[in-house]
Motif scaffolding. Structure first.
Motif, PDB file in Angstrom:
ATOM      1  N   ALA A  95       3.242 -15.582  38.481  1.00 41.56           N
ATOM      2  CA  ALA A  95       2.270 -15.990  39.495  1.00 41.56           C
ATOM      3  C   ALA A  95       2.055 -17.493  39.369  1.00 41.56           C
ATOM      4  O   ALA A  95       2.370 -18.091  38.345  1.00 41.56           O
ATOM      5  CB  ALA A  95       0.947 -15.242  39.303  1.00 41.56           C
ATOM      6  N   SER A  96       1.471 -18.073  40.393  1.00 45.09           N
ATOM      7  CA  SER A  96       1.202 -19.516  40.363  1.00 45.09           C
ATOM      8  C   SER A  96       0.068 -19.809  39.387  1.00 45.09           C
ATOM      9  O   SER A  96      -0.774 -18.950  39.094  1.00 45.09           O
ATOM     10  CB  SER A  96       0.816 -20.013  41.754  1.00 45.09           C
ATOM     11  OG  SER A  96      -0.481 -19.536  42.094  1.00 45.09           O
ATOM     12  N   LEU A  97       0.036 -21.051  38.887  1.00 45.23           N
ATOM     13  CA  LEU A  97      -1.015 -21.473  37.972  1.00 45.23           C
ATOM     14  C   LEU A  97      -2.390 -21.311  38.609  1.00 45.23           C
ATOM     15  O   LEU A  97      -3.328 -20.830  37.973  1.00 45.23           O
ATOM     16  CB  LEU A  97      -0.787 -22.918  37.546  1.00 45.23           C
ATOM     17  CG  LEU A  97      -1.857 -23.528  36.643  1.00 45.23           C
ATOM     18  CD1 LEU A  97      -1.971 -22.739  35.342  1.00 45.23           C
ATOM     19  CD2 LEU A  97      -1.548 -24.981  36.366  1.00 45.23           C
ATOM     20  N   ASN A  98      -2.530 -21.679  39.882  1.00 45.64           N
ATOM     21  CA  ASN A  98      -3.829 -21.552  40.557  1.00 45.64           C
ATOM     22  C   ASN A  98      -4.288 -20.104  40.636  1.00 45.64           C
ATOM     23  O   ASN A  98      -5.463 -19.805  40.451  1.00 45.64           O
ATOM     24  CB  ASN A  98      -3.769 -22.164  41.951  1.00 45.64           C
ATOM     25  CG  ASN A  98      -3.711 -23.674  41.909  1.00 45.64           C
ATOM     26  OD1 ASN A  98      -4.107 -24.293  40.926  1.00 45.64           O
ATOM     27  ND2 ASN A  98      -3.199 -24.279  42.968  1.00 45.64           N
ATOM     28  N   ARG A  99      -3.361 -19.183  40.910  1.00 42.96           N
ATOM     29  CA  ARG A  99      -3.717 -17.756  40.994  1.00 42.96           C
ATOM     30  C   ARG A  99      -4.128 -17.216  39.632  1.00 42.96           C
ATOM     31  O   ARG A  99      -5.120 -16.496  39.511  1.00 42.96           O
ATOM     32  CB  ARG A  99      -2.532 -16.954  41.551  1.00 42.96           C
ATOM     33  CG  ARG A  99      -2.794 -15.483  41.645  1.00 42.96           C
ATOM     34  CD  ARG A  99      -3.825 -15.168  42.720  1.00 42.96           C
ATOM     35  NE  ARG A  99      -4.012 -13.729  42.760  1.00 42.96           N
ATOM     36  CZ  ARG A  99      -5.189 -13.139  42.720  1.00 42.96           C
ATOM     37  NH1 ARG A  99      -6.296 -13.848  42.718  1.00 42.96           N
ATOM     38  NH2 ARG A  99      -5.275 -11.835  42.742  1.00 42.96           N
ATOM     39  N   VAL A 100      -3.388 -17.581  38.594  1.00 43.47           N
ATOM     40  CA  VAL A 100      -3.726 -17.133  37.238  1.00 43.47           C
ATOM     41  C   VAL A 100      -5.085 -17.673  36.829  1.00 43.47           C
ATOM     42  O   VAL A 100      -5.936 -16.935  36.329  1.00 43.47           O
ATOM     43  CB  VAL A 100      -2.636 -17.555  36.232  1.00 43.47           C
ATOM     44  CG1 VAL A 100      -3.077 -17.275  34.804  1.00 43.47           C
ATOM     45  CG2 VAL A 100      -1.322 -16.851  36.534  1.00 43.47           C
ATOM     46  N   ARG A 101      -5.321 -18.962  37.053  1.00 44.17           N
ATOM     47  CA  ARG A 101      -6.611 -19.563  36.694  1.00 44.17           C
ATOM     48  C   ARG A 101      -7.758 -18.872  37.433  1.00 44.17           C
ATOM     49  O   ARG A 101      -8.804 -18.593  36.862  1.00 44.17           O
ATOM     50  CB  ARG A 101      -6.595 -21.054  37.003  1.00 44.17           C
ATOM     51  CG  ARG A 101      -7.911 -21.734  36.614  1.00 44.17           C
ATOM     52  CD  ARG A 101      -7.891 -23.229  36.838  1.00 44.17           C
ATOM     53  NE  ARG A 101      -7.021 -23.828  35.848  1.00 44.17           N
ATOM     54  CZ  ARG A 101      -6.068 -24.704  36.119  1.00 44.17           C
ATOM     55  NH1 ARG A 101      -5.845 -25.084  37.365  1.00 44.17           N
ATOM     56  NH2 ARG A 101      -5.334 -25.219  35.161  1.00 44.17           N
ATOM     57  N   ALA A 102      -7.563 -18.575  38.714  1.00 42.52           N
ATOM     58  CA  ALA A 102      -8.611 -17.913  39.497  1.00 42.52           C
ATOM     59  C   ALA A 102      -8.946 -16.538  38.922  1.00 42.52           C
ATOM     60  O   ALA A 102     -10.115 -16.154  38.847  1.00 42.52           O
ATOM     61  CB  ALA A 102      -8.178 -17.788  40.954  1.00 42.52           C
ATOM     62  N   VAL A 103      -7.935 -15.794  38.505  1.00 44.61           N
ATOM     63  CA  VAL A 103      -8.167 -14.444  37.978  1.00 44.61           C
ATOM     64  C   VAL A 103      -8.835 -14.485  36.604  1.00 44.61           C
ATOM     65  O   VAL A 103      -9.815 -13.788  36.364  1.00 44.61           O
ATOM     66  CB  VAL A 103      -6.841 -13.644  37.911  1.00 44.61           C
ATOM     67  CG1 VAL A 103      -7.015 -12.348  37.140  1.00 44.61           C
ATOM     68  CG2 VAL A 103      -6.337 -13.354  39.320  1.00 44.61           C
ATOM     69  N   ILE A 104      -8.325 -15.320  35.687  1.00 46.34           N
ATOM     70  CA  ILE A 104      -8.866 -15.286  34.318  1.00 46.34           C
ATOM     71  C   ILE A 104     -10.194 -16.023  34.169  1.00 46.34           C
ATOM     72  O   ILE A 104     -10.858 -15.891  33.155  1.00 46.34           O
ATOM     73  CB  ILE A 104      -7.849 -15.785  33.270  1.00 46.34           C
ATOM     74  CG1 ILE A 104      -7.537 -17.270  33.473  1.00 46.34           C
ATOM     75  CG2 ILE A 104      -6.602 -14.927  33.286  1.00 46.34           C
ATOM     76  CD1 ILE A 104      -6.663 -17.854  32.384  1.00 46.34           C
ATOM     77  N   THR A 105     -10.606 -16.781  35.189  1.00 43.14           N
ATOM     78  CA  THR A 105     -11.923 -17.426  35.143  1.00 43.14           C
ATOM     79  C   THR A 105     -12.941 -16.730  36.038  1.00 43.14           C
ATOM     80  O   THR A 105     -14.058 -17.211  36.203  1.00 43.14           O
ATOM     81  CB  THR A 105     -11.831 -18.921  35.509  1.00 43.14           C
ATOM     82  OG1 THR A 105     -11.281 -19.053  36.819  1.00 43.14           O
ATOM     83  CG2 THR A 105     -10.997 -19.681  34.492  1.00 43.14           C
ATOM     84  N   ASP A 106     -12.580 -15.603  36.595  1.00 35.66           N
ATOM     85  CA  ASP A 106     -13.512 -14.782  37.378  1.00 35.66           C
ATOM     86  C   ASP A 106     -14.190 -13.833  36.391  1.00 35.66           C
ATOM     87  O   ASP A 106     -13.901 -12.648  36.326  1.00 35.66           O
ATOM     88  CB  ASP A 106     -12.753 -14.010  38.453  1.00 35.66           C
ATOM     89  CG  ASP A 106     -13.677 -13.218  39.350  1.00 35.66           C
ATOM     90  OD1 ASP A 106     -14.915 -13.295  39.178  1.00 35.66           O
ATOM     91  OD2 ASP A 106     -13.161 -12.492  40.219  1.00 35.66           O
ATOM     92  N   TYR A 107     -15.081 -14.401  35.579  1.00 36.72           N
ATOM     93  CA  TYR A 107     -15.647 -13.680  34.438  1.00 36.72           C
ATOM     94  C   TYR A 107     -16.391 -12.411  34.831  1.00 36.72           C
ATOM     95  O   TYR A 107     -16.379 -11.437  34.090  1.00 36.72           O
ATOM     96  CB  TYR A 107     -16.545 -14.609  33.628  1.00 36.72           C
ATOM     97  CG  TYR A 107     -15.804 -15.832  33.151  1.00 36.72           C
ATOM     98  CD1 TYR A 107     -14.793 -15.708  32.208  1.00 36.72           C
ATOM     99  CD2 TYR A 107     -16.074 -17.093  33.665  1.00 36.72           C
ATOM    100  CE1 TYR A 107     -14.086 -16.818  31.774  1.00 36.72           C
ATOM    101  CE2 TYR A 107     -15.376 -18.203  33.234  1.00 36.72           C
ATOM    102  CZ  TYR A 107     -14.385 -18.063  32.291  1.00 36.72           C
ATOM    103  OH  TYR A 107     -13.680 -19.149  31.876  1.00 36.72           O
ATOM    104  N   ALA A 108     -17.005 -12.397  35.979  1.00 39.70           N
ATOM    105  CA  ALA A 108     -17.741 -11.208  36.413  1.00 39.70           C
ATOM    106  C   ALA A 108     -16.815 -10.020  36.663  1.00 39.70           C
ATOM    107  O   ALA A 108     -17.240  -8.870  36.601  1.00 39.70           O
ATOM    108  CB  ALA A 108     -18.541 -11.514  37.676  1.00 39.70           C
ATOM    109  N   HIS A 109     -15.537 -10.293  36.939  1.00 42.47           N
ATOM    110  CA  HIS A 109     -14.598  -9.218  37.259  1.00 42.47           C
ATOM    111  C   HIS A 109     -13.515  -9.004  36.196  1.00 42.47           C
ATOM    112  O   HIS A 109     -12.522  -8.336  36.462  1.00 42.47           O
ATOM    113  CB  HIS A 109     -13.959  -9.478  38.630  1.00 42.47           C
ATOM    114  CG  HIS A 109     -14.972  -9.434  39.726  1.00 42.47           C
ATOM    115  ND1 HIS A 109     -15.484 -10.563  40.294  1.00 42.47           N
ATOM    116  CD2 HIS A 109     -15.586  -8.393  40.323  1.00 42.47           C
ATOM    117  CE1 HIS A 109     -16.371 -10.226  41.209  1.00 42.47           C
ATOM    118  NE2 HIS A 109     -16.456  -8.913  41.252  1.00 42.47           N
ATOM    119  N   LEU A 110     -13.703  -9.567  34.996  1.00 45.61           N
ATOM    120  CA  LEU A 110     -12.711  -9.370  33.940  1.00 45.61           C
ATOM    121  C   LEU A 110     -12.491  -7.901  33.582  1.00 45.61           C
ATOM    122  O   LEU A 110     -11.373  -7.522  33.250  1.00 45.61           O
ATOM    123  CB  LEU A 110     -13.086 -10.159  32.680  1.00 45.61           C
ATOM    124  CG  LEU A 110     -12.805 -11.649  32.724  1.00 45.61           C
ATOM    125  CD1 LEU A 110     -13.186 -12.293  31.392  1.00 45.61           C
ATOM    126  CD2 LEU A 110     -11.374 -11.954  33.076  1.00 45.61           C
TER     127      LEU A 110
END
Length: 82
Positions: A30-45
């Protein structure tokens, strides 16, 4: 679109006086932006990993440094090789 780990390259667990620090290195297709968005969405980890019970931001600074509390359900096995 969910992210899927392609290859786990390293996994390390450290115990410092009863607080466990888990470090994992893995490859994701996946793109860096997509990965960053997923792993920093702390409420949905918890949706990212079923072992994650809860996650919340404790504090944040303007320099993008965040202190996050994550509770995990972990099964620990201390096994001896014979």
């Amino acid at each position: 679109m969910p992210l899927h780990a392609v290859d786990v390259q390293a996994l390390n667990v450290q115990d410092e006086r009863g607080i466990y620090y888990v470090t994992i290195r893995f490859s994701v297709n996946a793109s860096l932006n997509r990965v960053r968005a997923v792993i920093t969405d702390y409420a949905h980890l918890p949706a990212l990993n079923p072992a994650i019970v809860a996650s919340r931001v404790l504090s944040a600074s303007r320099g993008r440094i965040m202190r996050v509390s994550t509770r995990m359900r972990v099964t620990y096995c201390s096994c001896a090789r014979l």
